[in-house]
Design a protein around this motif. Structure first.
Motif, PDB file in Angstrom:
ATOM      1  N   HIS A 131      43.971  47.140  44.682  1.00  0.00           N
ATOM      2  CA  HIS A 131      43.529  47.985  43.567  1.00  0.00           C
ATOM      3  C   HIS A 131      43.578  47.235  42.245  1.00  0.00           C
ATOM      4  N   TYR A 132      44.412  46.182  42.202  1.00  0.00           N
ATOM      5  CA  TYR A 132      44.800  45.648  40.898  1.00  0.00           C
ATOM      6  C   TYR A 132      44.478  44.168  40.726  1.00  0.00           C
ATOM      7  N   GLU A 159      36.557  42.926  34.906  1.00  0.00           N
ATOM      8  CA  GLU A 159      35.762  44.040  34.365  1.00  0.00           C
ATOM      9  C   GLU A 159      36.319  45.377  34.850  1.00  0.00           C
ATOM     10  N   LEU A 160      36.713  45.415  36.135  1.00  0.00           N
ATOM     11  CA  LEU A 160      37.319  46.634  36.672  1.00  0.00           C
ATOM     12  C   LEU A 160      38.638  46.945  35.983  1.00  0.00           C
ATOM     13  N   GLU A 161      39.417  45.897  35.714  1.00  0.00           N
ATOM     14  CA  GLU A 161      40.701  46.077  35.044  1.00  0.00           C
ATOM     15  C   GLU A 161      40.499  46.684  33.659  1.00  0.00           C
ATOM     16  N   GLU A 162      39.423  46.274  33.007  1.00  0.00           N
ATOM     17  CA  GLU A 162      39.144  46.743  31.650  1.00  0.00           C
ATOM     18  C   GLU A 162      38.538  48.147  31.633  1.00  0.00           C
ATOM     19  N   LYS A 163      37.587  48.402  32.556  1.00  0.00           N
ATOM     20  CA  LYS A 163      36.816  49.638  32.512  1.00  0.00           C
ATOM     21  C   LYS A 163      37.291  50.715  33.484  1.00  0.00           C
ATOM     22  N   GLY A 164      38.079  50.319  34.512  1.00  0.00           N
ATOM     23  CA  GLY A 164      38.385  51.269  35.564  1.00  0.00           C
ATOM     24  C   GLY A 164      37.191  51.454  36.478  1.00  0.00           C
ATOM     25  N   TYR A 165      37.215  52.529  37.287  1.00  0.00           N
ATOM     26  CA  TYR A 165      36.151  52.742  38.271  1.00  0.00           C
ATOM     27  C   TYR A 165      35.114  53.771  37.833  1.00  0.00           C
ATOM     28  N   ASP A 166      35.277  54.357  36.657  1.00  0.00           N
ATOM     29  CA  ASP A 166      34.350  55.412  36.243  1.00  0.00           C
ATOM     30  C   ASP A 166      32.914  54.921  36.154  1.00  0.00           C
ATOM     31  N   TRP A 167      32.724  53.679  35.712  1.00  0.00           N
ATOM     32  CA  TRP A 167      31.353  53.171  35.575  1.00  0.00           C
ATOM     33  C   TRP A 167      30.701  52.943  36.940  1.00  0.00           C
ATOM     34  N   ILE A 168      31.522  52.595  37.938  1.00  0.00           N
ATOM     35  CA  ILE A 168      30.996  52.448  39.300  1.00  0.00           C
ATOM     36  C   ILE A 168      30.595  53.818  39.837  1.00  0.00           C
ATOM     37  N   LYS A 169      31.449  54.799  39.585  1.00  0.00           N
ATOM     38  CA  LYS A 169      31.130  56.155  40.021  1.00  0.00           C
ATOM     39  C   LYS A 169      29.854  56.665  39.359  1.00  0.00           C
ATOM     40  N   ALA A 170      29.697  56.359  38.085  1.00  0.00           N
ATOM     41  CA  ALA A 170      28.503  56.811  37.355  1.00  0.00           C
ATOM     42  C   ALA A 170      27.235  56.145  37.898  1.00  0.00           C
ATOM     43  N   GLU A 204      36.796  30.388  52.193  1.00  0.00           N
ATOM     44  CA  GLU A 204      36.579  31.349  51.115  1.00  0.00           C
ATOM     45  C   GLU A 204      37.693  32.395  51.036  1.00  0.00           C
ATOM     46  N   VAL A 205      37.891  32.900  49.833  1.00  0.00           N
ATOM     47  CA  VAL A 205      38.786  34.038  49.592  1.00  0.00           C
ATOM     48  C   VAL A 205      37.932  35.162  48.989  1.00  0.00           C
ATOM     49  N   HIS A 206      37.950  36.324  49.648  1.00  0.00           N
ATOM     50  CA  HIS A 206      37.190  37.477  49.182  1.00  0.00           C
ATOM     51  C   HIS A 206      38.151  38.601  48.824  1.00  0.00           C
ATOM     52  N   ALA A 207      37.939  39.227  47.692  1.00  0.00           N
ATOM     53  CA  ALA A 207      38.708  40.407  47.304  1.00  0.00           C
ATOM     54  C   ALA A 207      37.831  41.639  47.463  1.00  0.00           C
ATOM     55  N   ILE A 208      38.394  42.687  48.058  1.00  0.00           N
ATOM     56  CA  ILE A 208      37.696  43.969  48.171  1.00  0.00           C
ATOM     57  C   ILE A 208      38.479  44.995  47.370  1.00  0.00           C
ATOM     58  N   MET A 209      37.805  45.584  46.382  1.00  0.00           N
ATOM     59  CA  MET A 209      38.435  46.556  45.496  1.00  0.00           C
ATOM     60  C   MET A 209      37.649  47.856  45.544  1.00  0.00           C
ATOM     61  N   GLY A 210      38.271  48.919  45.084  1.00  0.00           N
ATOM     62  CA  GLY A 210      37.590  50.205  45.091  1.00  0.00           C
ATOM     63  C   GLY A 210      38.588  51.326  44.904  1.00  0.00           C
ATOM     64  N   PRO A 211      38.131  52.500  44.463  1.00  0.00           N
ATOM     65  CA  PRO A 211      39.040  53.623  44.262  1.00  0.00           C
ATOM     66  C   PRO A 211      39.594  54.137  45.587  1.00  0.00           C
ATOM     67  N   ASN A 212      40.620  54.973  45.505  1.00  0.00           N
ATOM     68  CA  ASN A 212      41.181  55.591  46.701  1.00  0.00           C
ATOM     69  C   ASN A 212      40.092  56.355  47.457  1.00  0.00           C
ATOM     70  N   GLY A 213      40.124  56.240  48.798  1.00  0.00           N
ATOM     71  CA  GLY A 213      39.164  56.969  49.614  1.00  0.00           C
ATOM     72  C   GLY A 213      37.816  56.311  49.746  1.00  0.00           C
ATOM     73  N   SER A 214      37.690  55.079  49.258  1.00  0.00           N
ATOM     74  CA  SER A 214      36.386  54.409  49.318  1.00  0.00           C
ATOM     75  C   SER A 214      36.112  53.764  50.672  1.00  0.00           C
ATOM     76  N   GLY A 215      37.181  53.558  51.483  1.00  0.00           N
ATOM     77  CA  GLY A 215      36.987  52.986  52.811  1.00  0.00           C
ATOM     78  C   GLY A 215      37.602  51.620  53.003  1.00  0.00           C
ATOM     79  N   LYS A 216      38.417  51.169  52.053  1.00  0.00           N
ATOM     80  CA  LYS A 216      38.989  49.819  52.141  1.00  0.00           C
ATOM     81  C   LYS A 216      39.892  49.654  53.356  1.00  0.00           C
TER      82      LYS A 216
END
Length: 257
Positions: free
Chosen positions: A207-208, A239-250, A32-44
């Motif tokens: 991030h990208y 979806e992240l590329e399109e919306k950014g991380y604001d919706w996750i934060k919300a 498997e290949v897993h991607a972990i994404m998240g804003p700065n400071g999230s713990g990646k």
């Protein structure tokens, strides 16, 4: 069912008394290949450091097993011998230590751990030549001191070359795409793809979306405030590329800082 390679359960970790990981759960199976994404400071990067055994972090709760071996408490070199590899976001230079000697020492240390005889010099040089071709690493770079005077792209290419030589069971690529131009990104990602087998697995921290255009993930996880808050397929990265991380934060506004 495909065997589990890496199993992370309720992992909590802190640095200087501040909790960064707040209960990470992650299961990765062979192939498997897993991607972990998240804003700065999230713990990646904290997660990658904790799994690799960086002593700056303190694990306060939870477990992480690699093919059934508990990693927490093991020194970094033992984790490496067990099959864990971390490609650093900012590879360090090691003046005065040639790549050839560095990698031969690493390979023979792993062979000793496995109860094998050291690799003969002629065999090792043949191995170096074979693996160097995977990431189009110049022969001159392979004979120089580790990362000394290398460009950013050359350092990242060198990391994947080391991964090719060591043949880990689980490779963690911590923002390998950081600072790469499109040609270097293509070569590095191509090397990662060539090294994929049915028996190993890869964690891509990024991030990208652009890296995921080359390294196709089976699963995408969003890490936010020390927890994986969303898991999906490759479409989640789009979806992240399109919306950014604001919706996750919300969605997670009630989470504790």
């Amino acid at each position: 069912m495909t065997p589990i390679l890496l199993d992370v359960r309720d992992l909590h970790a802190s640095i200087d008394g501040k909790e960064i990981l707040k209960g990470v759960n992650l299961t990765i199976r062979e192939g498997e290949v897993h991607a972990i994404m998240g804003p700065n400071g999230s713990g990646k990067s904290t997660l990658s450091g904790v799994l690799a055994g960086n002593p700056a972090y303190t694990v306060t709760e939870g477990s992480a097993t690699l093919h059934g071996v508990e990693l927490i408490g093991l020194p970094p070199e033992t984790r490496s011998h067990e099959g864990l590899f971390l490609s650093f976001q900012y590879p360090v230079e090691i003046p005065g230590v040639s790549m050839v000697n560095f990698m031969r020492a690493a390979v023979n240390a792993k062979r000793k751990f496995e109860g094998l005889e050291p690799m003969k010099a002629s065999e090792f040089l043949k191995l170096m030549r074979q693996k160097r071709e995977i990431v189009e690493l110049d022969a001159n770079l392979a004979s120089r001191s580790v990362n000394e005077g290398f460009s950013g792209g050359e350092k990242k290419r060198n990391e994947i070359f080391q991964m090719a030589v060591l043949e880990p069971r689980v490779a963690i690529l911590d923002e390998t795409d950081s600072g790469l131009d499109i040609d270097a990104l293509r070569i590095v990602a191509g090397g990662v793809n060539k090294l994929k087998t049915e028996k190993n697995a890869t964690i891509v921290i990024t991030h990208y979306q652009r890296l995921l255009d080359y390294i196709k993930p089976d699963f995408v996880h969003i890490l936010y405030k020390g927890r994986i808050v969303r898991t999906g397929g490759p479409e989640l990265a789009l979806e992240l590329e399109e919306k950014g991380y604001d919706w996750i934060k919300a969605e997670n506004r009630g989470e504790e800082e």
